[in-house]
Design a protein around this motif. Structure first.
Motif, PDB file in Angstrom:
ATOM      1  N   HIS A   1       0.851  -1.197   0.000  1.00  0.00           N
ATOM      2  CA  HIS A   1       0.000   0.000   0.000  1.00  0.00           C
ATOM      3  C   HIS A   1       0.885   1.245   0.000  1.00  0.00           C
ATOM      4  O   HIS A   1       0.693   2.141  -0.806  1.00  0.00           O
ATOM      5  N   ALA A   2       1.843   1.311   0.923  1.00  0.00           N
ATOM      6  CA  ALA A   2       2.935   2.295   0.894  1.00  0.00           C
ATOM      7  C   ALA A   2       2.475   3.726   0.654  1.00  0.00           C
ATOM      8  O   ALA A   2       2.793   4.324  -0.366  1.00  0.00           O
ATOM      9  N   THR A   3       1.750   4.296   1.610  1.00  0.00           N
ATOM     10  CA  THR A   3       1.222   5.650   1.421  1.00  0.00           C
ATOM     11  C   THR A   3       2.299   6.719   1.503  1.00  0.00           C
ATOM     12  O   THR A   3       2.207   7.752   0.852  1.00  0.00           O
ATOM     13  N   GLY A   4       3.303   6.503   2.336  1.00  0.00           N
ATOM     14  CA  GLY A   4       4.342   7.522   2.517  1.00  0.00           C
ATOM     15  C   GLY A   4       4.237   8.264   3.831  1.00  0.00           C
ATOM     16  O   GLY A   4       5.180   8.951   4.230  1.00  0.00           O
ATOM     17  N   SER A   5       3.098   8.144   4.543  1.00  0.00           N
ATOM     18  CA  SER A   5       2.993   8.809   5.850  1.00  0.00           C
ATOM     19  C   SER A   5       3.796   8.025   6.879  1.00  0.00           C
ATOM     20  O   SER A   5       3.980   6.810   6.770  1.00  0.00           O
ATOM     21  N   GLU A   6       4.281   8.721   7.902  1.00  0.00           N
ATOM     22  CA  GLU A   6       5.217   8.119   8.861  1.00  0.00           C
ATOM     23  C   GLU A   6       4.633   6.878   9.525  1.00  0.00           C
ATOM     24  O   GLU A   6       5.275   5.822   9.564  1.00  0.00           O
ATOM     25  N   ASN A   7       3.421   6.985  10.050  1.00  0.00           N
ATOM     26  CA  ASN A   7       2.827   5.853  10.764  1.00  0.00           C
ATOM     27  C   ASN A   7       2.554   4.680   9.835  1.00  0.00           C
ATOM     28  O   ASN A   7       2.895   3.533  10.130  1.00  0.00           O
ATOM     29  N   SER A   8       1.932   4.963   8.698  1.00  0.00           N
ATOM     30  CA  SER A   8       1.565   3.906   7.757  1.00  0.00           C
ATOM     31  C   SER A   8       2.801   3.210   7.203  1.00  0.00           C
ATOM     32  O   SER A   8       2.848   1.988   7.070  1.00  0.00           O
ATOM     33  N   ASN A   9       3.828   3.996   6.866  1.00  0.00           N
ATOM     34  CA  ASN A   9       5.094   3.425   6.398  1.00  0.00           C
ATOM     35  C   ASN A   9       5.652   2.422   7.394  1.00  0.00           C
ATOM     36  O   ASN A   9       5.957   1.282   7.051  1.00  0.00           O
ATOM     37  N   LEU A  10       5.805   2.877   8.645  1.00  0.00           N
ATOM     38  CA  LEU A  10       6.419   2.052   9.681  1.00  0.00           C
ATOM     39  C   LEU A  10       5.622   0.783   9.930  1.00  0.00           C
ATOM     40  O   LEU A  10       6.182  -0.316  10.019  1.00  0.00           O
ATOM     41  N   SER A  11       4.303   0.921  10.034  1.00  0.00           N
ATOM     42  CA  SER A  11       3.442  -0.226  10.321  1.00  0.00           C
ATOM     43  C   SER A  11       3.518  -1.276   9.222  1.00  0.00           C
ATOM     44  O   SER A  11       3.694  -2.462   9.492  1.00  0.00           O
ATOM     45  N   GLU A  12       3.420  -0.841   7.968  1.00  0.00           N
ATOM     46  CA  GLU A  12       3.402  -1.798   6.860  1.00  0.00           C
ATOM     47  C   GLU A  12       4.783  -2.401   6.607  1.00  0.00           C
ATOM     48  O   GLU A  12       4.891  -3.601   6.330  1.00  0.00           O
TER      49      GLU A  12
END
Length: 382
Positions: free
Chosen positions: A274-285
């Motif tokens: 998915h790789a949105t680029g936001s800090e939280n989403s990046n780290l989680s995925e």
């Protein structure tokens, strides 16, 4: 139970106004010319735009929707009777907010008597129903950024279980101020204007607009048609607007989709993140994918597409499925652009060079606000 195949597709995005041009553009863009590509997209805002001119948001919305639908039907080689037998599924986050904003602005300027012209989004479904003379009412699915991929999953179930014969799934997202300002207020947008998903130095996401459609049928028409092998949903209750940093729900979703498909990780050609680029989403995925690979001691290529078209929210399911499947039909896996430094303690990096392939089995993963996770596996190997 029926099998389900994608027999026709179409897309209009920042990459181009048809899928052939879009796939060629993906091959042409690299780290050396990426900034020029961004410059051509960013006008007054950092935003990936469709490069077409219209007199109004309403004309833009329905003209693009019509073109995408008709091109997908043409691509699937459907007869008039088969087109009329299509069940319609719509997946989007913002739906027709761009039109509503435009109408409200007219009201404020005393150019319209309607402060709010329409309640709900039924007119979008009616437009598509009338366009193809469908026998059936449309179904609208809104599950944030998993909207259009969940529409595919739902239509897949209905075809598999012989409830319907064929489906038209449309994902669409058009620029509107409400969405843009919403993401801006959450401080999720990139300030630098560089899209760097999965890079430790990423400073946020960049939104984009696109519209795409896929035709689903139980009969394979072309040798390289992709079959829907399996899918899985899971929900992360950590936060409405962010994912749990431990990545466990994302890991479970991908893991279950692989198990349902009776596959092992090494049998996957790639994992589309998915790789949105936001800090939280990046780290989680990133954490979830790394855990997946370490748990099974196997890896596969990881593909990231959002630097090409931006984050297209509810439409990213159909958009990224169309783009990746068409790239594979053109015999390559797309490289990840503008990636330079991975997270510490993470053993994988996304694919950094285009890779020549003939056939593929792909795990697509998508994550949405509210905790929605969807993994879907497609293959054109059999």
């Amino acid at each position: 139970m029926n099998k389900v195949y994608i027999t026709g597709t179409s897309i209009i995005s920042a990459l181009g106004n048809n899928k052939k041009d879009s796939v060629q553009k993906i091959q042409d863009i690299d780290d050396n010319n990426y900034y020029e590509y961004l410059k051509n997209n960013f006008e007054e805002l950092k935003y990936y735009r469709i490069k077409k001119t219209f007199k109004s948001n309403k004309e833009k919305f329905y003209s693009i929707l019509e073109e995408v639908v008709l091109k997908a039907i043409e691509d699937a080689k459907l007869s008039k009777e088969e087109s009329e037998d299509l069940h319609i599924f719509l997946g989007s986050t913002s739906m027709s907010i761009s039109i509503i904003e435009e109408e409200h602005l007219k009201y404020k300027k005393n150019e319209s008597k309607y402060e709010i012209k329409n309640i709900g989004y039924g007119e979008i479904g009616i437009f598509v129903e009338n366009l193809i003379n469908s026998k059936y009412n449309s179904t609208i699915i809104q599950t944030a950024c998993t909207s259009s991929v969940n529409a595919i999953c739902y239509a897949n179930d209905l075809i598999k279980n012989k409830k319907i014969k064929r489906a038209l799934v449309i994902g669409f997202e058009f620029f509107n101020n409400s969405t843009f300002k919403g993401f801006e207020s959450l401080m999720l947008l990139s300030q630098s204007g560089e899209y760097k998903p999965f890079d430790i130095n990423s400073d946020g996401l960049i939104l984009g607009e696109a519209c795409s459609a896929v035709i689903l049928e139980s009969d394979k028409k072309e040798e390289n048609d992709f079959e829907i092998i399996s899918y899985n949903n899971s929900f992360d209750s950590y936060s409405v607007t962010s994912s749990n940093p431990d990545g466990e729900v994302t890991l479970l979703c991908m893991e279950e989709a692989i198990k349902k498909a009776n596959l092992s990780i090494e049998e996957l050609t790639c994992l589309k993140a998915h790789a949105t680029g936001s800090e939280n989403s990046n780290l989680s995925e990133v954490t979830a994918i790394d855990k997946l690979f370490k748990k099974y001691k196997k890896q596969t290529d990881v593909v990231v597409l959002k630097p090409y078209i931006g984050h297209t929210l509810g439409a990213c399911g159909t958009n990224e499925i169309v783009l990746l499947c068409e790239s594979i039909k053109s015999s390559f896996l797309p490289k990840t652009i503008n990636f330079y430094e991975k997270y510490s303690d993470v053993d994988f990096t996304p694919l950094l060079e285009n890779k020549k392939i003939d056939k593929a089995t792909i795990l697509f993963h998508f994550i949405g606000f509210g905790g929605s996770n969807t993994s879907i596996i497609l293959s054109n190997k059999s």
